[in-house]
Scaffold this motif. Structure first.
Motif, PDB file in Angstrom:
ATOM      1  N   ILE A 359      38.791  40.755  45.400  1.00  0.00           N
ATOM      2  CA  ILE A 359      40.180  41.048  45.026  1.00  0.00           C
ATOM      3  C   ILE A 359      40.341  42.527  44.670  1.00  0.00           C
ATOM      4  O   ILE A 359      41.336  43.168  45.021  1.00  0.00           O
ATOM      5  CB  ILE A 359      40.631  40.131  43.872  1.00  0.00           C
ATOM      6  CG1 ILE A 359      40.727  38.689  44.382  1.00  0.00           C
ATOM      7  CG2 ILE A 359      41.966  40.582  43.304  1.00  0.00           C
ATOM      8  CD1 ILE A 359      40.977  37.646  43.296  1.00  0.00           C
ATOM      9  N   GLN A 363      42.763  45.157  46.688  1.00  0.00           N
ATOM     10  CA  GLN A 363      43.752  46.001  46.022  1.00  0.00           C
ATOM     11  C   GLN A 363      43.590  47.463  46.450  1.00  0.00           C
ATOM     12  O   GLN A 363      44.565  48.161  46.719  1.00  0.00           O
ATOM     13  CB  GLN A 363      43.608  45.879  44.511  1.00  0.00           C
ATOM     14  CG  GLN A 363      44.734  46.549  43.735  1.00  0.00           C
ATOM     15  CD  GLN A 363      44.691  46.188  42.255  1.00  0.00           C
ATOM     16  OE1 GLN A 363      43.629  45.869  41.720  1.00  0.00           O
ATOM     17  NE2 GLN A 363      45.823  46.253  41.598  1.00  0.00           N
ATOM     18  N   THR A 369      48.212  42.233  44.930  1.00  0.00           N
ATOM     19  CA  THR A 369      47.290  41.300  44.260  1.00  0.00           C
ATOM     20  C   THR A 369      47.887  40.613  43.038  1.00  0.00           C
ATOM     21  O   THR A 369      47.163  40.070  42.231  1.00  0.00           O
ATOM     22  CB  THR A 369      46.000  42.047  43.847  1.00  0.00           C
ATOM     23  OG1 THR A 369      46.356  43.146  42.991  1.00  0.00           O
ATOM     24  CG2 THR A 369      45.246  42.560  45.042  1.00  0.00           C
TER      25      THR A 369
END
Length: 374
Positions: A359, A363, A369
């Motif tokens: 994640i 980003q 996100t």
């Protein structure tokens, strides 16, 4: 794999050693995209001996660059301008539906790309074939290299057989390349190998600029038709026959007859359809989520739903079939024993350990996100 000219098919009349040097000391994406565009255009034109216009080459280059940059948000390097050119053109409308390269080329063809042509074609076509004239160009000032290559490619076309020459002697008027007939024949006979070679070189270049991107090799080329998610949907429908499930985003009860299979981490980031990243959702919710990554407060719900699915599937599926379904969980989440998947605490830790760096990387690459439904 394609380390030197020995990896390319030999020729009695062409300098394959020079061909293998085309991407030596390359600091940006242009040569890879140009040569790949040249191969694609030759194939589309059935290896005809007609000149190829700069505009056609540039549109092909932009189409090849669109997928890794716009769809997968990859970096071409700090000094590379191709991404800026694509951003200025803003070829974004309906991007989720552009899964065919011919459709994308048609869209780009409707844009004014003169500025891109003037920028990209200022050096790339000339510098790409520079290795063919290494001796003749030794000591030549940089400002005179392009004009020298134009003259050399014309005057030595029959003897040195460079990959191509140009349609005018005046650098400012040049807007076509004329591929040498013997090179066209060589490319035609060895097309698959040459495409593999340039793909390998392109992958090595992009790996340097995107060292942590998952499944990089699947993100560099125009999309092939996405695989069906029938088997993944079948898995979740079997579970829903035994126990009602809720959409983690809307909290509504899911109808097994109308579920949509959702990539929790978007496909355009992970580039795979592994079951550990897939959950059932409602069609309009999945559409609203689009290419975004859910906010962190959805993660526990996602893991709990996965755990629920694993528990039920372990009870209703034959052991061999269940082990086939969960193989990707074990390998990708780095869980050792099948039974550990049934322990929520272990599963939670495995997902959090796997998802946190992914994640963060997403980003950095520009994915949203913090998506919330509604």
């Amino acid at each position: 794999m394609f380390a030197d000219n020995k990896s390319l098919p030999p020729s009695y009349s062409l300098n394959i050693s020079v061909l293998s040097q085309l991407f030596n000391s390359t600091t940006n994406s242009y040569k890879y995209l140009f040569f790949s565009a040249l191969l694609d255009i030759l194939e589309r034109n059935l290896f005809d001996y007609q000149p190829i216009h700069f505009r056609e080459l540039v549109i092909e280059m932009l189409a090849n660059a669109w997928y890794p940059h716009v769809f997968f948000k990859l970096s071409f390097g700090k000094q590379d301008q191709i991404s800026l050119k694509l951003d200025r053109l803003n070829i974004q409308s309906g991007k989720e539906a552009i899964t065919r390269k011919d459709v994308l080329i048609s869209i780009i063809n409707g844009y004014d790309v003169d500025d891109v042509i003037n920028s990209l074609m200022r050096y790339v076509p000339f510098r790409l074939i520079r290795p063919f004239f290494a001796e003749e160009l030794r000591g030549i000032k940089d400002g005179e290299v392009n004009s020298s290559i134009i003259m050399l490619s014309k005057n030595c076309f029959k003897k040195k057989k460079p990959l191509y020459c140009f349609n005018f002697e005046n650098y400012k008027l040049v807007d076509n390349i004329i591929v040498h007939p013997e090179w066209i024949n060589y490319i035609k006979e060895n097309f698959v190998i040459l495409k593999g070679w340039v793909a390998w070189e392109w992958l090595n270049y992009m790996q340097k600029n995107n060292p942590n991107s998952p499944n990089l090799a699947r993100k560099l080329f125009p999309l092939v038709q996405r695989k069906s998610l029938i088997q993944q949907a079948k898995y979740w429908k079997l579970i829903m026959e035994k126990q009602p499930l809720k959409c983690i985003y809307s909290d509504n009860i899911l109808d097994k007859h109308s579920i949509s299979v959702d990539h929790y981490l978007p496909w355009s980031f992970v580039a795979h359809d592994q079951l550990w990243n897939l959950i059932p959702s409602i069609h309009h919710v999945n559409s609203a989520k689009s290419n975004n990554i859910p906010a962190s407060d959805y993660l526990d719900k996602f893991i709990s739903l996965q755990h629920q699915g694993l528990i039920i599937s372990s009870q209703i599926l034959p052991k061999k079939k269940w082990l086939n379904y969960i193989d990707c969980y074990l390998s990708d989440l780095r869980i050792n024993e099948p039974n550990d998947l049934l322990k929520l605490e272990i599963l939670m830790k495995a997902y959090q350990k796997t998802f946190k760096p992914l994640i963060s990387l997403a980003q950095i690459q520009g994915f949203s996100t913090n998506w919330h439904y509604g």
